[in-house]
Design a protein around this motif. Structure first.
Motif, PDB file in Angstrom:
ATOM      1  N   GLY A   1       4.009 -52.179  -9.311  1.00 28.55           N
ATOM      2  CA  GLY A   1       3.781 -52.711 -10.649  1.00 28.55           C
ATOM      3  C   GLY A   1       3.525 -51.648 -11.704  1.00 28.55           C
ATOM      4  N   PHE A   2       3.259 -50.408 -11.280  1.00 32.84           N
ATOM      5  CA  PHE A   2       3.088 -49.313 -12.243  1.00 32.84           C
ATOM      6  C   PHE A   2       4.457 -48.697 -12.476  1.00 32.84           C
ATOM      7  CE2 PHE A   2       2.645 -44.682 -12.873  1.00 32.84           C
ATOM      8  CZ  PHE A   2       2.062 -44.708 -14.129  1.00 32.84           C
ATOM      9  N   ARG A   3       5.025 -48.968 -13.607  1.00 35.10           N
ATOM     10  CA  ARG A   3       6.362 -48.467 -13.904  1.00 35.10           C
ATOM     11  C   ARG A   3       6.251 -47.260 -14.831  1.00 35.10           C
ATOM     12  NH1 ARG A   3      10.282 -53.083 -13.014  1.00 35.10           N
ATOM     13  NH2 ARG A   3       8.942 -54.569 -11.985  1.00 35.10           N
ATOM     14  N   PRO A   4       6.440 -46.076 -14.265  1.00 34.18           N
ATOM     15  CA  PRO A   4       6.334 -44.877 -15.106  1.00 34.18           C
ATOM     16  C   PRO A   4       7.504 -44.805 -16.085  1.00 34.18           C
ATOM     17  CG  PRO A   4       7.020 -44.287 -12.886  1.00 34.18           C
ATOM     18  CD  PRO A   4       6.726 -45.750 -12.886  1.00 34.18           C
ATOM     19  N   ASP A   5       7.178 -44.527 -17.338  1.00 38.48           N
ATOM     20  CA  ASP A   5       8.241 -44.397 -18.334  1.00 38.48           C
ATOM     21  C   ASP A   5       8.794 -42.976 -18.318  1.00 38.48           C
ATOM     22  OD1 ASP A   5       6.074 -43.110 -19.387  1.00 38.48           O
ATOM     23  OD2 ASP A   5       6.149 -44.084 -21.339  1.00 38.48           O
ATOM     24  N   ASN A   6       9.836 -42.755 -19.097  1.00 44.55           N
ATOM     25  CA  ASN A   6      10.492 -41.445 -19.114  1.00 44.55           C
ATOM     26  C   ASN A   6       9.559 -40.340 -19.600  1.00 44.55           C
ATOM     27  OD1 ASN A   6      12.831 -42.498 -18.115  1.00 44.55           O
ATOM     28  ND2 ASN A   6      13.765 -42.813 -20.122  1.00 44.55           N
ATOM     29  N   ASP A   7       8.684 -40.652 -20.554  1.00 45.11           N
ATOM     30  CA  ASP A   7       7.745 -39.643 -21.044  1.00 45.11           C
ATOM     31  C   ASP A   7       6.794 -39.183 -19.937  1.00 45.11           C
ATOM     32  OD1 ASP A   7       8.844 -39.734 -23.556  1.00 45.11           O
ATOM     33  OD2 ASP A   7       7.368 -41.160 -24.338  1.00 45.11           O
ATOM     34  N   TYR A   8       6.311 -40.136 -19.152  1.00 44.58           N
ATOM     35  CA  TYR A   8       5.414 -39.800 -18.038  1.00 44.58           C
ATOM     36  C   TYR A   8       6.130 -38.937 -17.013  1.00 44.58           C
ATOM     37  CZ  TYR A   8       2.606 -40.346 -13.835  1.00 44.58           C
ATOM     38  OH  TYR A   8       1.870 -40.107 -12.700  1.00 44.58           O
ATOM     39  N   LEU A   9       7.356 -39.318 -16.646  1.00 42.71           N
ATOM     40  CA  LEU A   9       8.119 -38.555 -15.656  1.00 42.71           C
ATOM     41  C   LEU A   9       8.421 -37.150 -16.160  1.00 42.71           C
ATOM     42  CD1 LEU A   9      10.569 -41.325 -14.431  1.00 42.71           C
ATOM     43  CD2 LEU A   9       8.534 -40.454 -13.266  1.00 42.71           C
ATOM     44  N   LEU A  10       8.785 -37.024 -17.433  1.00 43.18           N
ATOM     45  CA  LEU A  10       9.065 -35.708 -18.004  1.00 43.18           C
ATOM     46  C   LEU A  10       7.794 -34.862 -18.045  1.00 43.18           C
ATOM     47  CD1 LEU A  10      11.141 -33.843 -19.309  1.00 43.18           C
ATOM     48  CD2 LEU A  10      10.514 -34.832 -21.519  1.00 43.18           C
ATOM     49  N   GLU A  11       6.675 -35.492 -18.384  1.00 41.52           N
ATOM     50  CA  GLU A  11       5.393 -34.782 -18.405  1.00 41.52           C
ATOM     51  C   GLU A  11       5.040 -34.265 -17.011  1.00 41.52           C
ATOM     52  OE1 GLU A  11       0.819 -36.197 -18.680  1.00 41.52           O
ATOM     53  OE2 GLU A  11       2.133 -36.928 -20.273  1.00 41.52           O
ATOM     54  N   GLN A  12       5.241 -35.097 -15.992  1.00 41.69           N
ATOM     55  CA  GLN A  12       4.962 -34.677 -14.611  1.00 41.69           C
ATOM     56  C   GLN A  12       5.872 -33.515 -14.209  1.00 41.69           C
ATOM     57  OE1 GLN A  12       2.440 -35.375 -13.208  1.00 41.69           O
ATOM     58  NE2 GLN A  12       1.993 -37.518 -13.042  1.00 41.69           N
ATOM     59  N   LEU A  13       7.132 -33.591 -14.586  1.00 43.64           N
ATOM     60  CA  LEU A  13       8.084 -32.546 -14.232  1.00 43.64           C
ATOM     61  C   LEU A  13       7.732 -31.225 -14.914  1.00 43.64           C
ATOM     62  CD1 LEU A  13      10.673 -32.023 -12.632  1.00 43.64           C
ATOM     63  CD2 LEU A  13      11.950 -32.600 -14.692  1.00 43.64           C
ATOM     64  N   LEU A  14       7.431 -31.271 -16.220  1.00 46.75           N
ATOM     65  CA  LEU A  14       7.105 -30.052 -16.964  1.00 46.75           C
ATOM     66  C   LEU A  14       5.760 -29.458 -16.544  1.00 46.75           C
ATOM     67  CD1 LEU A  14       8.372 -31.013 -20.529  1.00 46.75           C
ATOM     68  CD2 LEU A  14       9.469 -29.531 -18.838  1.00 46.75           C
ATOM     69  N   ALA A  15       4.860 -30.313 -16.090  1.00 44.22           N
ATOM     70  CA  ALA A  15       3.560 -29.838 -15.617  1.00 44.22           C
ATOM     71  C   ALA A  15       3.672 -29.235 -14.216  1.00 44.22           C
ATOM     72  CB  ALA A  15       2.547 -30.975 -15.618  1.00 44.22           C
ATOM     73  N   GLY A  16       4.850 -29.374 -13.601  1.00 49.70           N
ATOM     74  CA  GLY A  16       5.036 -28.846 -12.257  1.00 49.70           C
ATOM     75  C   GLY A  16       4.390 -29.716 -11.205  1.00 49.70           C
ATOM     76  N   ASN A  17       4.298 -31.016 -11.499  1.00 51.46           N
ATOM     77  CA  ASN A  17       3.607 -31.925 -10.606  1.00 51.46           C
ATOM     78  C   ASN A  17       4.426 -33.201 -10.356  1.00 51.46           C
ATOM     79  OD1 ASN A  17       1.534 -32.830  -9.010  1.00 51.46           O
ATOM     80  ND2 ASN A  17       0.428 -33.767 -10.702  1.00 51.46           N
ATOM     81  N   PRO A  18       5.684 -33.061  -9.919  1.00 49.03           N
ATOM     82  CA  PRO A  18       6.440 -34.272  -9.668  1.00 49.03           C
ATOM     83  C   PRO A  18       5.928 -35.050  -8.461  1.00 49.03           C
ATOM     84  CG  PRO A  18       7.722 -32.386  -9.011  1.00 49.03           C
ATOM     85  CD  PRO A  18       6.485 -31.867  -9.682  1.00 49.03           C
ATOM     86  N   PHE A  19       5.292 -34.344  -7.524  1.00 50.24           N
ATOM     87  CA  PHE A  19       4.709 -35.006  -6.348  1.00 50.24           C
ATOM     88  C   PHE A  19       3.742 -34.026  -5.710  1.00 50.24           C
ATOM     89  CE2 PHE A  19       4.891 -37.351  -2.268  1.00 50.24           C
ATOM     90  CZ  PHE A  19       4.695 -38.619  -2.773  1.00 50.24           C
ATOM     91  N   TYR A  20       2.719 -34.528  -5.077  1.00 53.88           N
ATOM     92  CA  TYR A  20       1.668 -33.639  -4.584  1.00 53.88           C
ATOM     93  C   TYR A  20       2.127 -32.699  -3.484  1.00 53.88           C
ATOM     94  CZ  TYR A  20       1.088 -36.873  -0.653  1.00 53.88           C
ATOM     95  OH  TYR A  20       1.279 -37.639   0.448  1.00 53.88           O
ATOM     96  N   HIS A  21       3.219 -32.997  -2.791  1.00 58.43           N
ATOM     97  CA  HIS A  21       3.695 -32.093  -1.749  1.00 58.43           C
ATOM     98  C   HIS A  21       4.365 -30.840  -2.313  1.00 58.43           C
ATOM     99  CE1 HIS A  21       3.146 -35.197   1.377  1.00 58.43           C
ATOM    100  NE2 HIS A  21       2.980 -34.122   2.123  1.00 58.43           N
TER     101      HIS A  21
END
Length: 130
Positions: free
Chosen positions: A107-127
């Protein structure tokens, strides 16, 4: 170059320590979540602590193979950038897609801004911390 069996053995030990770390960390996390600090927790906590040397071992093994090279620094970075950046980009995109899929299920649908923020922060996934 002659094969160094001591390094092969060290790499095997470090690999087994990674497996041990993941097994022990599961017990530690479960015990902390349920607040049951019994013998299983303490044994797994000690194993977890001692097996954490696996990452520095892999870093030192990698560094050993880089010592003594006389390449220019730009050449070193160019050679390794392709081998590191391509898998990083591919896995980052796959994990971002995974986050979207999990978000669709929970039910948590990440928007494009959130995904881009995660990618630029170097945190697309904890692994991908390393």
């Amino acid at each position: 170059m002659e094969r160094n069996h001591a390094i092969d053995t060290l790499r095997s030990v470090a690999t087994l320590l990674v497996v041990l770390l993941h097994i022990a960390a599961t017990y530690v996390s479960k015990s902390k979540a349920t607040h049951t600090f019994d013998a299983d927790f303490w044994i797994s906590n000690i194993l977890d602590a001692y097996s954490r040397i696996c990452v520095p071992l892999f870093v030192m093994i990698s560094g050993m193979f880089l010592l003594g090279r006389s390449e220019p620094i730009g050449e070193q970075y160019r050679k390794r950038a392709v081998r590191i950046l391509l898998p990083l980009v591919v896995w980052s995109l796959l994990y971002l897609q995974y986050q979207c899929w999990i978000g669709h299920l929970t039910g948590f649908r990440p928007d494009n801004d959130y995904l881009l923020e995660q990618l630029l922060a170097g945190n697309p996934f904890y692994h991908l911390w390393y």
